[in-house]
Design a protein around this motif. Structure first.
Motif: not given
Length: 71
Positions: A22-27, A38-43, A48-56
């Motif tokens: 559910t969180d991967i979908h939100k990412v 972020a790096d997210v897996p294909e649908v 897992m997803a890896v969030v690198r940073e928030l954008t501006g």
């Protein structure tokens, strides 16, 4: 809701590994909106997803206090 999750992510630390589906979908939604990098897996693919940073845009969105409508 992805915006609530964005607020949770704002505190870091980065990179952040996200394993709950559910969180991967939100990412993925936040990536599509241009609010996180972020790096997210294909649908439909495991991983897992890896969030690198928030954008501006993501940081600005977190600063704005927008009321969330309840359905």
């Amino acid at each position: 809701m992805p915006l609530d999750y964005l607020r949770e992510l704002a505190g870091g630390p980065f990179p952040l590994e996200v394993t709950a589906q559910t969180d991967i979908h939100k990412v993925a939604v936040l990536v599509a909106a241009g609010m996180v990098i972020a790096d997210v897996p294909e649908v439909g693919q495991p991983g897992m997803a890896v969030v690198r940073e928030l954008t501006g845009l993501g940081r600005a969105t977190v600063k704005v206090k927008v009321p969330i409508e309840k359905a």
